[in-house]
Design a protein around this motif. Structure first.
Motif, PDB file in Angstrom:
ATOM      1  N   GLU A  66       0.646  -1.285   0.067  1.00 15.74           N
ATOM      2  CA  GLU A  66      -0.018  -0.084   0.194  1.00 15.74           C
ATOM      3  C   GLU A  66       0.807   1.186   0.022  1.00 15.74           C
ATOM      4  OE1 GLU A  66      -2.148  -0.251   3.738  1.00 15.74           O
ATOM      5  OE2 GLU A  66      -0.371  -0.595   4.832  1.00 15.74           O
ATOM      6  N   LEU A  67       0.275   2.295  -0.649  1.00 15.86           N
ATOM      7  CA  LEU A  67       1.135   3.422  -0.680  1.00 15.86           C
ATOM      8  C   LEU A  67       1.469   4.143   0.783  1.00 15.86           C
ATOM      9  CD1 LEU A  67       1.949   5.228  -2.825  1.00 15.86           C
ATOM     10  CD2 LEU A  67       0.057   6.458  -3.213  1.00 15.86           C
ATOM     11  N   TYR A  68       0.304   4.408   1.378  1.00 14.91           N
ATOM     12  CA  TYR A  68       0.482   5.008   2.592  1.00 14.91           C
ATOM     13  C   TYR A  68      -0.587   4.625   3.620  1.00 14.91           C
ATOM     14  CZ  TYR A  68      -1.996   8.762   0.982  1.00 14.91           C
ATOM     15  OH  TYR A  68      -3.145   9.478   0.162  1.00 14.91           O
ATOM     16  N   ASN A  69      -0.638   4.574   5.035  1.00 15.17           N
ATOM     17  CA  ASN A  69      -1.758   4.169   5.882  1.00 15.17           C
ATOM     18  C   ASN A  69      -1.707   5.390   7.024  1.00 15.17           C
ATOM     19  OD1 ASN A  69      -3.155   3.196   7.611  1.00 15.17           O
ATOM     20  ND2 ASN A  69      -2.369   1.253   7.773  1.00 15.17           N
ATOM     21  N   LEU A  70      -2.794   6.042   6.945  1.00 13.09           N
ATOM     22  CA  LEU A  70      -2.979   7.437   7.848  1.00 13.09           C
ATOM     23  C   LEU A  70      -2.833   6.890   9.414  1.00 13.09           C
ATOM     24  CD1 LEU A  70      -5.427   9.806   5.879  1.00 13.09           C
ATOM     25  CD2 LEU A  70      -2.837   9.843   6.165  1.00 13.09           C
ATOM     26  N   ARG A  71      -3.031   5.503   9.630  1.00 14.58           N
ATOM     27  CA  ARG A  71      -3.367   5.024  10.906  1.00 14.58           C
ATOM     28  C   ARG A  71      -2.084   5.140  11.368  1.00 14.58           C
ATOM     29  NH1 ARG A  71      -7.277   0.237   9.317  1.00 14.58           N
ATOM     30  NH2 ARG A  71      -5.952   0.629   7.712  1.00 14.58           N
ATOM     31  N   GLN A  72      -0.835   4.928  10.524  1.00 13.54           N
ATOM     32  CA  GLN A  72       0.581   4.833  10.981  1.00 13.54           C
ATOM     33  C   GLN A  72       0.915   6.071  11.624  1.00 13.54           C
ATOM     34  OE1 GLN A  72       2.219   3.937   7.077  1.00 13.54           O
ATOM     35  NE2 GLN A  72       4.016   4.818   7.805  1.00 13.54           N
ATOM     36  N   ILE A  73       0.320   7.146  11.596  1.00 11.11           N
ATOM     37  CA  ILE A  73       0.678   8.406  11.983  1.00 11.11           C
ATOM     38  C   ILE A  73       0.743   8.488  13.701  1.00 11.11           C
ATOM     39  CG2 ILE A  73       0.330  10.865  12.113  1.00 11.11           C
ATOM     40  CD1 ILE A  73      -0.653  10.723   9.140  1.00 11.11           C
ATOM     41  N   GLU A  74       1.912   8.623  13.949  1.00 10.15           N
ATOM     42  CA  GLU A  74       1.825   8.838  15.797  1.00 10.15           C
ATOM     43  C   GLU A  74       2.441  10.368  16.033  1.00 10.15           C
ATOM     44  OE1 GLU A  74       5.000   6.186  16.458  1.00 10.15           O
ATOM     45  OE2 GLU A  74       3.417   4.238  15.938  1.00 10.15           O
ATOM     46  N   ALA A  75       2.432  10.427  17.348  1.00 18.01           N
ATOM     47  CA  ALA A  75       2.742  11.925  17.822  1.00 18.01           C
ATOM     48  C   ALA A  75       4.108  12.355  16.981  1.00 18.01           C
ATOM     49  CB  ALA A  75       2.896  12.189  19.369  1.00 18.01           C
ATOM     50  N   ASP A  76       5.294  11.605  16.921  1.00 15.42           N
ATOM     51  CA  ASP A  76       6.433  11.735  16.431  1.00 15.42           C
ATOM     52  C   ASP A  76       6.657  11.255  15.078  1.00 15.42           C
ATOM     53  OD1 ASP A  76       6.514   9.391  17.225  1.00 15.42           O
ATOM     54  OD2 ASP A  76       8.227   9.491  18.743  1.00 15.42           O
ATOM     55  N   THR A  77       5.697  10.741  14.446  1.00 19.67           N
ATOM     56  CA  THR A  77       5.914  10.504  12.899  1.00 19.67           C
ATOM     57  C   THR A  77       6.199  11.791  12.064  1.00 19.67           C
ATOM     58  OG1 THR A  77       4.140   8.826  13.198  1.00 19.67           O
ATOM     59  CG2 THR A  77       4.587   9.513  10.786  1.00 19.67           C
ATOM     60  N   LYS A  78       7.101  11.830  10.977  1.00 19.74           N
ATOM     61  CA  LYS A  78       7.606  12.843  10.618  1.00 19.74           C
ATOM     62  C   LYS A  78       6.603  13.043   9.164  1.00 19.74           C
ATOM     63  CE  LYS A  78      11.167  14.660  12.491  1.00 19.74           C
ATOM     64  NZ  LYS A  78      11.025  13.978  14.032  1.00 19.74           N
ATOM     65  N   VAL A  79       5.600  14.004   8.857  1.00 21.00           N
ATOM     66  CA  VAL A  79       4.765  13.850   7.954  1.00 21.00           C
ATOM     67  C   VAL A  79       5.571  14.746   6.830  1.00 21.00           C
ATOM     68  CG1 VAL A  79       2.519  14.348   7.106  1.00 21.00           C
ATOM     69  CG2 VAL A  79       2.805  13.574   9.262  1.00 21.00           C
ATOM     70  N   HIS A  80       5.341  14.227   5.454  1.00 17.88           N
ATOM     71  CA  HIS A  80       5.824  14.790   4.380  1.00 17.88           C
ATOM     72  C   HIS A  80       4.856  14.755   3.394  1.00 17.88           C
ATOM     73  CE1 HIS A  80       9.345  13.406   6.464  1.00 17.88           C
ATOM     74  NE2 HIS A  80       9.989  14.629   6.139  1.00 17.88           N
ATOM     75  N   GLY A  81       4.975  15.527   2.101  1.00 17.31           N
ATOM     76  CA  GLY A  81       4.047  15.789   1.025  1.00 17.31           C
ATOM     77  C   GLY A  81       4.642  16.230  -0.139  1.00 17.31           C
ATOM     78  N   VAL A  82       4.144  16.138  -1.378  1.00 18.70           N
ATOM     79  CA  VAL A  82       4.521  16.528  -2.394  1.00 18.70           C
ATOM     80  C   VAL A  82       3.625  17.437  -3.036  1.00 18.70           C
ATOM     81  CG1 VAL A  82       3.863  14.353  -3.857  1.00 18.70           C
ATOM     82  CG2 VAL A  82       5.374  16.135  -4.861  1.00 18.70           C
ATOM     83  N   ILE A  83       3.809  18.591  -3.334  1.00 18.18           N
ATOM     84  CA  ILE A  83       2.945  19.642  -3.651  1.00 18.18           C
ATOM     85  C   ILE A  83       2.890  19.892  -4.964  1.00 18.18           C
ATOM     86  CG2 ILE A  83       2.237  22.079  -3.544  1.00 18.18           C
ATOM     87  CD1 ILE A  83       2.900  22.125  -0.544  1.00 18.18           C
ATOM     88  N   GLY A  84       1.777  19.847  -5.903  1.00 15.76           N
ATOM     89  CA  GLY A  84       1.788  19.972  -7.368  1.00 15.76           C
ATOM     90  C   GLY A  84       0.340  19.894  -7.743  1.00 15.76           C
ATOM     91  N   ASN A  85       0.218  20.097  -9.099  1.00 16.62           N
ATOM     92  CA  ASN A  85      -1.183  20.048  -9.803  1.00 16.62           C
ATOM     93  C   ASN A  85      -1.005  19.973 -11.227  1.00 16.62           C
ATOM     94  OD1 ASN A  85      -3.910  20.150 -10.403  1.00 16.62           O
ATOM     95  ND2 ASN A  85      -4.110  22.168  -9.821  1.00 16.62           N
ATOM     96  N   PRO A  86      -1.387  18.578 -11.778  1.00 15.61           N
ATOM     97  CA  PRO A  86      -1.726  17.549 -11.227  1.00 15.61           C
ATOM     98  C   PRO A  86      -0.892  16.741 -10.444  1.00 15.61           C
ATOM     99  CG  PRO A  86      -1.248  17.001 -13.468  1.00 15.61           C
ATOM    100  CD  PRO A  86      -1.005  18.549 -13.276  1.00 15.61           C
ATOM    101  N   ILE A  87      -1.392  15.762  -9.455  1.00 20.36           N
ATOM    102  CA  ILE A  87      -0.575  15.047  -8.622  1.00 20.36           C
ATOM    103  C   ILE A  87      -0.718  13.399  -8.624  1.00 20.36           C
ATOM    104  CG2 ILE A  87      -1.714  15.278  -6.456  1.00 20.36           C
ATOM    105  CD1 ILE A  87       2.086  16.020  -6.842  1.00 20.36           C
TER     106      ILE A  87
END
Ligand code: ATR
Length: 290
Positions: free
Chosen positions: A1-22
């Motif tokens: 799987e690509l990612y799983n939002l349930r794996q986010i904990e207090a110290d999880t480092k969240v990143h993202g790619v900003i674009g359009n289209p994406i």
């Protein structure tokens, strides 16, 4: 799987790619797999964004540790940084933004050019066995065709490594302006075919000449290519451009545009995590998702 939002904990480092289209972006596949493989507690999301300014002011919570930027937001992204790396400022575009852990400020960088330079260095180092501490580009004559965003990036990158830079551009005035900033020489692109002050030069194409659908076009006549030890093309559609094919026929080492993307992914991974990039895994993920 690509990612799983349930794996986010207090110290999880969240990143993202900003674009359009994406939706087509390979980055979420690449970074999520790479984070996991080294045991880094991080996640990387695709972010479909219309206005970077609105996004950063409204949705970017301090929990976001970093962003990548892709088309068409690399220039807008620069305007939304709290601080900008000097080379990114000169280039006029950022490719990533990292939140400083101490004060939460967002600093923008452009690592696209580092990817291209690293790919060229690796190809040169592999053929001449230079020690890693000294760039194989030092002292070389490095010709950059084009003086747009990518041309600026390559010219600054080569200059930083101690190369002597020549900027060749269709519009001579732009070549002159860029060359003066990197202590280099300017030449009209049309005259580059007769320019060979020495053998073993390096050539980088940053113009769009040869890009699909006009794949027969080339920015430099074949006869001139024998003076270059290595030829790099930022174009990656097609992978083997006419320029690269003719350079190969002339006996030059060639570096594909795809290498620029792969190498900038290594650099971004290292900036996001502070860990060495799992290079083979990243290559494998990209090969699977193309
Ligand atoms: P990028 O951000 O990818 O560098 P850009 O800023 O639009 O794109 O720059 C495009 C570069 O390709 C410019 O150097 C441009 O030359 P000019 O400055 O003379 O416009 C060059 N270029 C585009 N089409 C070209 C063509 N048909 N022949 C030669 N150079 C060309």
């Amino acid at each position: 799987e690509l990612y799983n939002l349930r794996q986010i904990e207090a110290d999880t480092k969240v990143h993202g790619v900003i674009g359009n289209p994406i939706g087509h972006s390979k980055s979420p596949h690449l970074y999520n797999a790479a984070f996991k493989s080294v045991g880094f507690n991080g996640i990387y999301l695709p972010l479909l964004v219309d206005s970077v300014a609105n996004y950063i002011s409204t949705y970017s919570s301090p929990d976001f540790a970093g962003y990548s930027y892709t088309i068409p937001h690399k220039e807008d992204g620069l305007k939304c940084c709290d601080e900008v790396d000097p080379i990114a400022k000169e280039i006029g575009a950022i490719s990533c933004m990292i939140r400083r852990p101490d004060d939460g400020k967002l600093k923008g960088y452009n690592v696209d050019y580092l990817g291209a330079i690293a790919a060229i260095e690796e190809a040169l180092g592999a053929s001449n066995g230079a020690p890693a501490s000294v760039s194989p580009l030092a002292g070389k004559l490095f010709v950059v065709m084009g003086a747009g965003g990518a041309g600026k990036a390559l010219a600054y990158g080569a200059y930083e490594k101690g190369a002597r830079v020549v900027v060749a551009n269709r519009t001579y005035g732009k070549a002159k302006e860029l060359a003066s900033k990197v202590g280099g020489q300017a030449i009209a692109l049309a005259e580059l075919k007769d320019f060979h002050p020495e053998e073993g030069m390096i050539l980088a194409n940053t113009t769009s000449v040869g890009m699909k659908p006009r794949i027969e076009d080339t920015p430099l006549a074949k006869e001139a290519l024998k003076h270059y030890a290595l030829v790099f093309d930022t174009i990656y559609t097609p992978k083997l451009t006419t320029l690269l094919r003719e350079a190969q026929e002339a006996g030059s080492t060639i570096v594909y545009g795809t290498e620029m993307f792969i190498n900038q992914a290594f650099v971004q991974f290292e900036r996001f995590t502070g860990l060495p990039a799992p290079k083979q895994l990243i290559r494998d993920v990209l090969a699977r998702n193309t």
